[in-house]
Design an enzyme around this catalytic site. Structure first.
Site, short mmCIF file in Angstrom:
data_model
loop_
_atom_site.label_atom_id
_atom_site.label_comp_id
_atom_site.label_asym_id
_atom_site.label_seq_id
_atom_site.Cartn_x
_atom_site.Cartn_y
_atom_site.Cartn_z
N CYS A 191 0.78 -1.31 0.02
CA CYS A 191 0.04 -0.05 0.05
C CYS A 191 0.96 1.40 0.04
O CYS A 191 0.38 2.37 -0.23
CB CYS A 191 -0.90 -0.11 1.08
SG CYS A 191 -1.83 -1.40 1.24
N HIS A 228 -3.12 7.22 2.62
CA HIS A 228 -3.80 6.10 2.12
C HIS A 228 -5.09 5.52 2.83
O HIS A 228 -5.14 5.54 4.12
CB HIS A 228 -2.69 4.88 2.47
CG HIS A 228 -3.20 3.45 2.21
ND1 HIS A 228 -4.05 3.02 1.04
CD2 HIS A 228 -2.97 2.33 3.11
CE1 HIS A 228 -4.06 1.81 1.00
NE2 HIS A 228 -3.69 1.20 2.37
N ASN A 255 -10.30 -0.56 0.89
CA ASN A 255 -8.92 -0.28 0.55
C ASN A 255 -8.33 -0.51 -0.67
O ASN A 255 -8.55 -1.82 -0.85
CB ASN A 255 -8.34 -1.04 1.89
CG ASN A 255 -6.80 -0.93 1.77
OD1 ASN A 255 -5.91 -0.54 0.81
ND2 ASN A 255 -6.08 -1.68 2.98
N1 ACO Z 1 -17.51 -8.54 11.37
C1 ACO Z 1 -17.77 -8.97 12.58
N2 ACO Z 1 -16.92 -9.03 13.71
C2 ACO Z 1 -15.48 -8.98 13.38
C3 ACO Z 1 -14.95 -8.94 11.94
C4 ACO Z 1 -15.99 -8.77 11.02
N3 ACO Z 1 -15.88 -8.51 9.78
N4 ACO Z 1 -13.68 -9.09 11.96
C5 ACO Z 1 -13.21 -9.27 13.02
N5 ACO Z 1 -14.41 -9.58 13.94
C6 ACO Z 1 -14.46 -9.56 15.42
C7 ACO Z 1 -13.14 -10.33 15.87
O1 ACO Z 1 -13.31 -11.71 15.58
C8 ACO Z 1 -13.20 -9.84 17.40
O2 ACO Z 1 -14.05 -10.72 18.23
P1 ACO Z 1 -13.93 -11.21 19.71
O3 ACO Z 1 -13.59 -9.93 20.43
O4 ACO Z 1 -14.86 -12.01 19.86
O5 ACO Z 1 -12.41 -12.07 19.53
C9 ACO Z 1 -13.68 -8.43 17.34
O6 ACO Z 1 -14.50 -8.51 16.08
C10 ACO Z 1 -12.56 -7.40 17.16
O7 ACO Z 1 -11.66 -7.81 16.29
P2 ACO Z 1 -10.33 -7.12 16.05
O8 ACO Z 1 -9.60 -7.65 15.15
O9 ACO Z 1 -9.75 -6.53 17.40
O10 ACO Z 1 -11.03 -5.74 15.35
P3 ACO Z 1 -10.36 -4.47 15.21
O11 ACO Z 1 -10.93 -3.25 16.03
O12 ACO Z 1 -8.63 -4.49 15.32
O13 ACO Z 1 -10.77 -4.09 13.66
C11 ACO Z 1 -9.56 -4.14 11.56
C12 ACO Z 1 -10.16 -4.96 12.61
C13 ACO Z 1 -10.66 -3.39 10.87
C14 ACO Z 1 -9.04 -5.10 10.43
C15 ACO Z 1 -8.49 -3.31 11.90
O14 ACO Z 1 -7.57 -3.87 12.79
C16 ACO Z 1 -8.04 -2.66 10.91
O15 ACO Z 1 -7.93 -1.79 10.22
N6 ACO Z 1 -6.41 -2.99 11.08
C17 ACO Z 1 -5.77 -2.18 9.85
C18 ACO Z 1 -5.66 -2.82 8.50
C19 ACO Z 1 -5.00 -2.21 7.51
O16 ACO Z 1 -4.79 -0.91 7.27
N7 ACO Z 1 -4.66 -3.20 6.65
C20 ACO Z 1 -4.06 -2.72 5.33
C21 ACO Z 1 -2.61 -2.45 5.17
S1 ACO Z 1 -2.37 -1.80 3.70
C22 ACO Z 1 -1.70 -3.19 2.84
O17 ACO Z 1 -0.42 -3.11 2.61
C23 ACO Z 1 -2.54 -4.04 2.16
#
Ligand code: ACO
Length: 325
Positions: A111, A251, A281
């Site tokens: 990214c 980004h 994204n």
């Molecule tokens: N729908 C519902 N619940 C979900 C989902 C979903 N799609 N995904 C995860 N959960 C649940 C998890 O299982 C967890 O449940 P639990 O508490 O019972 O264990 C809970 O939601 C919280 O999960 P987290 O992973 O802690 O959620 P978080 O608030 O961290 O959000 C997310 C997840 C959106 C992926 C976030 O961590 C994020 O945006 N991270 C950065 C990702 C990013 O920027 N990636 C791209 C980089 S760029 C590249 O090079 C491709």
């Protein structure tokens, strides 16, 4: 001499997939996705490929720049989701648009790729090697998404953005670019396993399709710390203050990351335009797509200073300053 952006272009697939439709694929909800990411829908390719979107975005950027394909000295494509490893996507774009004089190559910094490609283009121009360079970010992430993994499939979308960078009088700005390979496992897209006469039989796992895998929280924490640091550093290196910056074009990975960056550097939210709600994204395409939209909305005027900043797999990060002309 320095590089300036003369034209922008973009191409996103016509098909959209909204959060309600995703509810039918995995255990998730529109509410969860919007609250945690800001995403409402993403555009997903049907017939388009990353290469065809790249070529369409390039054509639009060239038309806006009022330059002909044969005037391009170089085509630099940032991608991590090309349909083919060889020939490069840049060569496919060259063929499609008729930029027969251009040197063509692809670059992969996930990214952060568009920022790295833009900085590379400026370096070639400042070195006096080239005058006109097409810089493209294009991704067909739907091809490398595990549609049964709710942790990733809600995030990504397809699209391409392009800019034409041309030589102009003036001093260049100093980019801030960085990588930390020790954290590579936080965000991966593995290729198929090596198969050589000596490698032995492949397991079922070795032969299974390859998808993006992500430790979301690690990436989130990394981005929320590293992007503000990179922005502060790029301002310092270029002797600019926050008051000199019209917009921070980040980004588009997660609305909460953008908000966290704004808060960390003490800048108001209105200086951080977002379109993640519409596209999700799109990796290295997200910054040029956002620039293209900002230009269409008449948000950019001559003399405006912008900070472009990205982060992603590698892990990698980068920030550059551009002055709109
Ligand atoms: N729908 C519902 N619940 C979900 C989902 C979903 N799609 N995904 C995860 N959960 C649940 C998890 O299982 C967890 O449940 P639990 O508490 O019972 O264990 C809970 O939601 C919280 O999960 P987290 O992973 O802690 O959620 P978080 O608030 O961290 O959000 C997310 C997840 C959106 C992926 C976030 O961590 C994020 O945006 N991270 C950065 C990702 C990013 O920027 N990636 C791209 C980089 S760029 C590249 O090079 C491709």
């Amino acid at each position: 001499m320095t590089g300036i952006i003369k034209g922008t272009g973009a191409c996103v697939p016509r098909n959209t997939l909204d959060n309600r439709e995703l509810e039918k694929l995995v255990e998730t909800s529109d509410k969860w996705i919007q609250e945690r990411t800001g995403i409402q829908r993403r555009h997903i390719a049907a017939k388009d490929t990353a290469a065809s979107m790249a070529a369409k975005a390039a054509k639009e950027a060239l038309a806006q720049a009022k330059l002909k394909p044969e005037q391009m000295d170089m085509i630099l494509v940032s991608t991590m989701s090309s349909e083919e490893v060889m020939p490069s996507m840049a060569c496919r774009v060259q063929d499609e648009i008729g930029a027969f004089r251009a040197v063509c190559l692809d670059l992969n910094a996930a990214c952060s790729g568009f920022i790295m490609a833009y900085a590379t283009a400026c370096a070639y121009i400042e070195a006096g090697l080239f005058q006109n360079i097409l810089v493209i970010g294009s991704e067909c992430l739907s091809n490398v998404t595990d549609w049964s993994d709710r942790g990733t499939c809600i995030l990504f979308g397809d699209g391409a953005g392009a800019v034409v960078v041309t030589a102009a009088h003036g001093r260049g700005t100093i980019p801030v670019l960085g990588s930390d390979g020790t954290k590579g496992e936080a965000l991966t897209l593995k290729n198929r396993k090596n198969q050589t006469p000596f490698s032995g039989p492949l397991t079922k796992e070795d032969l299974s399709p390859c998808y993006i895998r992500m430790d979301g929280q690690t990436v989130f924490k990394f981005a929320a710390r590293k992007v503000p640091e990179a922005i502060e550093e790029v301002l310092l290196k270029n002797k600019l203050r926050k008051g000199d910056i019209k917009y921070y074009v980040l980004h588009q990975a997660n609305k909460r990351i953008v908000e966290a960056v704004a808060k960390r550097i003490g800048e108001p939210a209105y200086k951080f335009p977002m379109n993640i709600q519409e596209y999700g994204n799109t990796s290295s395409a997200s910054i040029p797509i956002l620039l293209w939209e900002m230009q269409k909305q008449n948000m950019l005027h001559p003399g405006d200073n912008l900070v472009l900043a990205g982060f992603g797999g590698g892990l990698t990060w980068g920030a550059v300053i551009i002055t709109w002309r």
